[in-house]
Scaffold this active site. Sequence first.
Site, PDB file in Angstrom:
ATOM      1  N   ASP A 217      33.292  42.758  45.168  1.00 27.11           N
ATOM      2  CA  ASP A 217      33.492  42.297  46.542  1.00 27.11           C
ATOM      3  C   ASP A 217      34.497  41.141  46.582  1.00 27.11           C
ATOM      4  O   ASP A 217      34.421  40.209  45.764  1.00 27.11           O
ATOM      5  CB  ASP A 217      32.140  41.805  47.092  1.00 27.11           C
ATOM      6  CG  ASP A 217      32.203  41.440  48.560  1.00 27.11           C
ATOM      7  OD1 ASP A 217      32.322  42.368  49.378  1.00 27.11           O
ATOM      8  OD2 ASP A 217      32.135  40.247  48.894  1.00 27.11           O
ATOM      9  N   GLU A 269      32.517  46.910  26.003  1.00 27.72           N
ATOM     10  CA  GLU A 269      31.445  46.886  24.996  1.00 27.72           C
ATOM     11  C   GLU A 269      30.584  48.140  25.104  1.00 27.72           C
ATOM     12  O   GLU A 269      29.792  48.429  24.211  1.00 27.72           O
ATOM     13  CB  GLU A 269      30.511  45.676  25.226  1.00 27.72           C
ATOM     14  CG  GLU A 269      31.125  44.347  24.911  1.00 27.72           C
ATOM     15  CD  GLU A 269      30.268  43.203  25.475  1.00 27.72           C
ATOM     16  OE1 GLU A 269      29.116  43.437  25.914  1.00 27.72           O
ATOM     17  OE2 GLU A 269      30.773  42.074  25.480  1.00 27.72           O
TER      18      GLU A 269
HETATM   19  C1  NOJ Z   1      33.512  42.574  51.999  1.00 28.33           C
HETATM   20  C2  NOJ Z   1      32.310  43.390  52.376  1.00 28.33           C
HETATM   21  O1  NOJ Z   1      32.677  44.745  52.408  1.00 28.33           O
HETATM   22  C3  NOJ Z   1      31.850  42.882  53.713  1.00 28.33           C
HETATM   23  O2  NOJ Z   1      30.844  43.696  54.260  1.00 28.33           O
HETATM   24  C4  NOJ Z   1      31.385  41.467  53.555  1.00 28.33           C
HETATM   25  O3  NOJ Z   1      31.092  40.936  54.828  1.00 28.33           O
HETATM   26  C5  NOJ Z   1      32.460  40.575  52.913  1.00 28.33           C
HETATM   27  N1  NOJ Z   1      33.121  41.205  51.816  1.00 28.33           N
HETATM   28  C6  NOJ Z   1      31.855  39.283  52.406  1.00 28.33           C
HETATM   29  O4  NOJ Z   1      31.061  39.527  51.275  1.00 28.33           O
END
Ligand code: NOJ
Length: 552
Positions: A217, A269
Amino acid sequence: MIPEPSGTTSIDPHWWRQAVVYQVYPRSFADSNADGLGDLPGITGRVQYLRSLSVDAVWLSPFYPSALADGGYDVDNYRDVDPRLGTLADFDALVAALHDVGIRIFVDIVPNHSSDRHEWFRAALDAAPGSAERERYIFRDGRGDHGELPPNDWPGHFGPSSWTRTTGPDGTPGQWYLHLFAPEQPDLNWDNPEVHADFITTLRFWADRGVDGFRVDAAHLLKKDLSEPYRPVETISEVSRYPTDGSHPLLDRDEVHDIYRTWRSVFDEYSPPRVAVAEAGAPPSRRGRYASAEELGQAFNFELLEAQWDARDFRETIETCLATARASDSSSTWTLSNHDVVRVASRFGLPNGTDLNQWLLSAGTEPVADAARGLRRARAAMMLMLALPGSAYLFQGEELGLPEVPDLPPEVLRDPIWLRDAGARKGRDGCRVPLPWAADGPSFGFGANGAHLPMPAWFGDYAVDKQDGAGGSTLELYRAALRTRRALQSTESLEWHEGPDDVVWFSRDNGWHSFTNFGLEPAALPAGEVLLSSAALHGQQVPGETTVWFRV
Ligand code: NOJ
């Protein structure tokens, strides 16, 4: 070395290069215990459904303990399961069930920020400025005579400021902390080796449990330049305005790549090596670094999520994405929907250029989406996407042709985009409404009771049990397309063919052609054996807004 999961037959370390990955948003997939929230046993109970789709992998959006300030992207504990969603034993059972039918699993890793309920952040609030506890996050003194102004005016993704002031137990205001998203999502300090070490522990924790891959993310945000004087930031949300030299103080900085090189050594790994896909909002010219073999291996391309219904737009987007992937020796990724955007069947039912936020704010009335057209185009776009070399990421419900729910009443909205921006942006709840599994019954088969977001009466029309086995249904079209893709997929080559202006036509190296007519007028079908079509063909004519696959 970790053994190959049972049930997966090959140890091809490149399995991900052309995989189809199905995104499950766990709280909205299937509710096994009638509490209104989808859960892990609910997913395990639907593994045969996932198998019937012929997808190669499932990506689980966060299922960790969370107050859901941002749909689970506010993680309290990276190495546990939200008790409302199940237990670690339930997670293991899900992995085993998926692996038994040859489906791999990605989990979401959220390294830019934890939640404000994470034990580290609570300890940081209890500790003094300058303490080791505070050094895991980004705390700064405020400006003004009494520190009453934020350290600077950097904007946030979900609101006007990325700083929030702390308050001591006695109510005294204290330092400020940085959060590029909601205040409940404090940014971690990636200049602190303890943060690095903890995420390595987390990666190994899940990889040891059999997880095959990670979706990373906000991968471009981890490293920041907080040297003073702070530099001005005009935008953190508009990728098209990002500098292409890594000079933005908050994102896509060159130093971030050191992190992913280390992660790669952890992935390697394992046997087969664990894989990853970066959610990196970086300009195309810089995205390839995240996707390189020395780093995460793949990066999302979001261009098709935003592409207009236009042959030229699609073709240019595809060419750019393929070139970007080639330059980093990765394979391209494609996606038409995810949990952050208006569902594709609605988006394509609106005129090109519609402001989707305004449309959501009007509860889907200005303009009213043309549902039949949206579905027709979404089916055609899906077939086009699935014929491309690289991997395709599908969002749950896309296979049902599910539209957005644009008229959720304000009181049920949970997205911080809505809550933080004073109603200026409606947010993403409308694509996160639970799946309809049955045409009737409470919450349309999602669970035995209600659902955490209201499901409209018309959801039953899209239910799985209505489409299952029904000739011409969108579910059966997806199944046929995914089966055909699996049978035909070979190398990553693509050859363009020139057709009428409104047509996007290409073939793969085994004689598999994909021909999409973006226009309204029929186009002549080239010679070949028709394999599948997103809408009925009229003799040798491909009707408008239709994709046909044929073999020569
Ligand atoms: C991207 C994620 O897809 C989204 O849903 C989220 O709000 C933001 N990153 C923050 O983590």
